[in-house]
Scaffold this motif. Sequence first.
Motif, short mmCIF file in Angstrom:
data_model
loop_
_atom_site.label_atom_id
_atom_site.label_comp_id
_atom_site.label_asym_id
_atom_site.label_seq_id
_atom_site.Cartn_x
_atom_site.Cartn_y
_atom_site.Cartn_z
N ILE A 506 31.87 51.80 43.51
CA ILE A 506 33.31 51.86 43.34
C ILE A 506 33.87 50.56 42.77
CG2 ILE A 506 34.13 51.00 45.57
CD1 ILE A 506 35.14 54.31 43.83
N ASN A 507 33.06 49.48 42.81
CA ASN A 507 33.53 48.19 42.29
C ASN A 507 33.66 48.19 40.77
OD1 ASN A 507 33.58 47.03 44.88
ND2 ASN A 507 31.38 46.61 44.78
N GLN A 508 33.11 49.19 40.10
CA GLN A 508 33.19 49.24 38.63
C GLN A 508 34.49 49.85 38.13
OE1 GLN A 508 29.68 51.49 37.58
NE2 GLN A 508 28.32 49.72 37.79
N VAL A 509 35.30 50.39 39.04
CA VAL A 509 36.56 51.05 38.64
C VAL A 509 37.59 49.99 38.24
CG1 VAL A 509 38.46 52.52 39.40
CG2 VAL A 509 36.11 53.02 40.13
N LYS A 510 38.29 50.24 37.14
CA LYS A 510 39.36 49.35 36.67
C LYS A 510 40.70 49.98 37.03
CE LYS A 510 36.55 47.68 32.82
NZ LYS A 510 36.42 47.60 31.33
N PHE A 511 41.43 49.29 37.91
CA PHE A 511 42.69 49.81 38.41
C PHE A 511 43.87 49.22 37.63
CE2 PHE A 511 39.82 50.45 41.94
CZ PHE A 511 40.24 51.67 42.48
N PRO A 521 43.58 64.02 39.46
CA PRO A 521 42.83 63.30 40.49
C PRO A 521 42.91 61.79 40.29
CG PRO A 521 41.61 65.23 39.80
CD PRO A 521 42.79 65.12 38.87
N THR A 522 43.14 61.07 41.37
CA THR A 522 43.53 59.66 41.26
C THR A 522 42.74 58.77 42.22
OG1 THR A 522 45.77 60.33 40.69
CG2 THR A 522 45.49 58.08 41.44
N LEU A 523 42.37 57.59 41.71
CA LEU A 523 41.79 56.52 42.53
C LEU A 523 42.88 55.50 42.83
CD1 LEU A 523 38.55 56.27 40.49
CD2 LEU A 523 38.47 56.19 42.98
N ILE A 550 35.60 51.50 52.44
CA ILE A 550 36.11 50.28 53.04
C ILE A 550 35.13 49.16 52.74
CG2 ILE A 550 35.04 50.72 55.30
CD1 ILE A 550 38.46 49.08 54.76
N ASN A 551 35.61 48.12 52.08
CA ASN A 551 34.77 46.98 51.71
C ASN A 551 33.48 47.43 51.02
OD1 ASN A 551 36.66 45.13 52.77
ND2 ASN A 551 35.80 45.39 54.82
N GLY A 552 33.59 48.45 50.19
CA GLY A 552 32.46 48.96 49.43
C GLY A 552 31.63 50.01 50.13
N HIS A 553 31.87 50.26 51.41
CA HIS A 553 31.12 51.26 52.17
C HIS A 553 31.80 52.62 52.06
CE1 HIS A 553 28.45 48.40 54.25
NE2 HIS A 553 29.52 47.62 54.39
N ASN A 554 31.06 53.62 51.66
CA ASN A 554 31.57 54.99 51.59
C ASN A 554 31.66 55.54 53.02
OD1 ASN A 554 31.69 57.86 51.42
ND2 ASN A 554 30.79 57.82 49.38
N LEU A 555 32.89 55.87 53.45
CA LEU A 555 33.10 56.37 54.82
C LEU A 555 32.89 57.87 54.94
CD1 LEU A 555 36.33 54.40 55.82
CD2 LEU A 555 33.96 53.88 56.45
N LEU A 574 34.28 46.07 58.97
CA LEU A 574 35.54 45.39 58.76
C LEU A 574 35.33 43.87 58.82
CD1 LEU A 574 37.84 47.63 60.99
CD2 LEU A 574 37.83 47.53 58.48
N LYS A 575 36.28 43.13 58.28
CA LYS A 575 36.18 41.68 58.24
C LYS A 575 37.45 41.05 58.79
CE LYS A 575 33.90 42.02 53.71
NZ LYS A 575 34.04 41.65 52.28
N LYS A 576 37.29 39.91 59.45
CA LYS A 576 38.47 39.11 59.74
C LYS A 576 38.98 38.55 58.42
CE LYS A 576 37.51 37.71 64.49
NZ LYS A 576 37.29 36.58 65.43
N GLY A 577 40.28 38.66 58.22
CA GLY A 577 40.83 38.27 56.92
C GLY A 577 41.03 39.48 56.03
N ARG A 578 40.73 39.33 54.74
CA ARG A 578 41.04 40.34 53.74
C ARG A 578 40.02 41.48 53.72
NH1 ARG A 578 39.89 41.44 48.31
NH2 ARG A 578 41.67 42.11 47.04
N ASN A 579 40.52 42.71 53.71
CA ASN A 579 39.70 43.91 53.59
C ASN A 579 40.22 44.75 52.43
OD1 ASN A 579 37.95 44.29 56.36
ND2 ASN A 579 39.84 43.17 56.72
N GLU A 580 39.29 45.45 51.75
CA GLU A 580 39.67 46.26 50.59
C GLU A 580 39.42 47.73 50.87
OE1 GLU A 580 39.13 45.13 46.23
OE2 GLU A 580 37.52 46.62 46.53
N LEU A 581 40.40 48.55 50.56
CA LEU A 581 40.37 49.98 50.81
C LEU A 581 40.55 50.72 49.48
CD1 LEU A 581 40.66 52.47 52.76
CD2 LEU A 581 43.08 51.88 52.92
N VAL A 582 39.66 51.70 49.21
CA VAL A 582 39.76 52.52 48.00
C VAL A 582 39.77 53.98 48.41
CG1 VAL A 582 38.66 53.19 45.82
CG2 VAL A 582 38.62 50.80 46.54
#
Length: 606
Positions: A506-511, A521-523, A550-555, A574-582
């Motif tokens: 998912i890190n290859q997606v350009k938002f 359909p939308t990312l 979440i943070n690159g992990h497919n839930l 999850l991480k203390k501090g910044r987390n990324e959700l897609v």
Amino acid sequence: MHKFKYYLLLLSLLIARNIKAQQAKHTFALADSVFLLDGKPFQMISGEMHYPRIPREAWRARMKMAKAMGLNTIGTYVFWNLHEPQKGKFDFSGNNDIAEFVKIAQQEGLWVILRPSPYVCAEWEFGGYPYWLQKEKGLVVRSKEAQYLKEYETYIKQVGKILAPLQINHGGNVLMVQIENEYGSFGSDKDYLAINQKMFKEAGFDGLLYTCDPAADLTKGYLPGLLPAVNGLDDPKKVKQLVRENHNGKGPFYIAEWYPAWFDWWGTPHHTVPAEKYAGRLDSVLAAGISINMYMFHGGTTRDFMNGANYKDGTPYEPQISSYDYDAPLDEAGNPTPKFIAFRNVIQKHLAPGVALPAVPAAKPAMAIPAVKLTAAVSILQNLPKPVSSTTPLTFEDLQQDYGYVLYRTQVKGNGKLTIKGLRDYAVVLVNGKTAGTLDRRLNQDSLNLTLPKGSVTLDILVENLGRINFGKYLLQNKKGITGSVMFNNSELKGWQMYSLPMANINQVKFGSTGVNYTSPTLQKGTFNLSKVEDTYFNMSDWGKGVVWINGHNLGRYWRVGPQQTLYVPAEWLKKGRNELVVFDMIKPGNTIVSVDKPILDQVKQ
């Protein structure tokens, strides 16, 4: 300094002694009615849990829970499609590190029952087979067909290199190894089973081998000379009679799959079974000296598009949900349930006098985090890779794609009925980039009336693989995508471009920025900060259908039809501090994610 050196030497000796004790060779054998561990009667009280359905960081904690309920053994499948995702490319790292899973069990004082049959069922994609087997010309799984046996042999030898040294007769903790899996429910070819046995031995599995089958199919699925274990039967008298009839009048007696509950599939009610319904049955089985493996002790979560599906003639296609909670003694997050306590109380009764179970570890804390606003978005149509062109639609397998989605594109004119023959499994139909409708294999939907703008328009069909069938004869008919022709006004549409969207990285997606009213359909992506990490559950009940990372992990997948409405988010990811959700949504994108501190697994919607 001398004291320090002395203590260091003493510590080294203790560590070495501990390692030697863990690696000490034991014996495990069959007597006429019991298993013998180091020559003494041993009753396996086992529970199934699968390493890929649990974050690697949580393996040890789950095993401590197993010990606390009274289990002395863990059962697990080995999943071919995880370990050889592409032909000849093997992966036993990270969450696929099955050897480490077995070693942690040994460190925690647990034995292991290993089930490395190439076919596992397990509500798992293609029953554990890698998708690419379907690309091999003439290959027929679960048969004596030469190409299948060649690929099978290559795989099982790789597994043997890693796991055969962990058998009990080599100083490890693997008590027994299962060949094939419920083969009697599929066929009855004893020569094929004998080939399985031979391959396992040649791969280094030189300890005890066994087969397992449902009671009704055991006669077809056992191999003379091996212990026939029984699934789904817990009447002690009937278990013993069935095993004796197929094992020269002898035991031991082993229920390889004892079901304290069941799994779920999309659009149907959540399955639950009260603890009191099975506590008495567990008591009677243990009192009769029968060994048992609970399927499941802990189900966990089926992530990364790896859920399977059921289908047989006369019934709907039934793709399984992402949660594999199973209403098991240990819930999806690894916490004890009332069923856990009830079973623990039963097991305690059957322990030797004076033996006490460990205290039950505290349940993991869970939290609801503040709503997450998604601040970046892009239509799937704006993130297309280079296409493959073909006169007719190509399947996932033709495109060398395993899971995820494929976008099929062509040009059409006029108004009329669109029919997709062999849709597998779910489609969003778009006209000039706007959603015009959906088609669902579960509901036997294959056609849609379209009113089109004048002139030539772009027709896109986004197709999702909802899970390959994992049980029964349709294992042999498991290709994905559009597997037949596409008709419009009774004329076949030709001239297709196909875009592979496996969504493996998912890190290859350009938002881009949000604020656009997407009609396709939308990312979407958002970030949030945490001062502490605890389990949580994303509540997707206001969304449509899609996947969350979440943070690159497919839930796993969500779908408003239910019964699952939440996605479990392990604290370990999850991480203390910044987390990324897609989020990728096919049919009803939102812009905010809400979380709750408890799962919602029992809400079916129309």
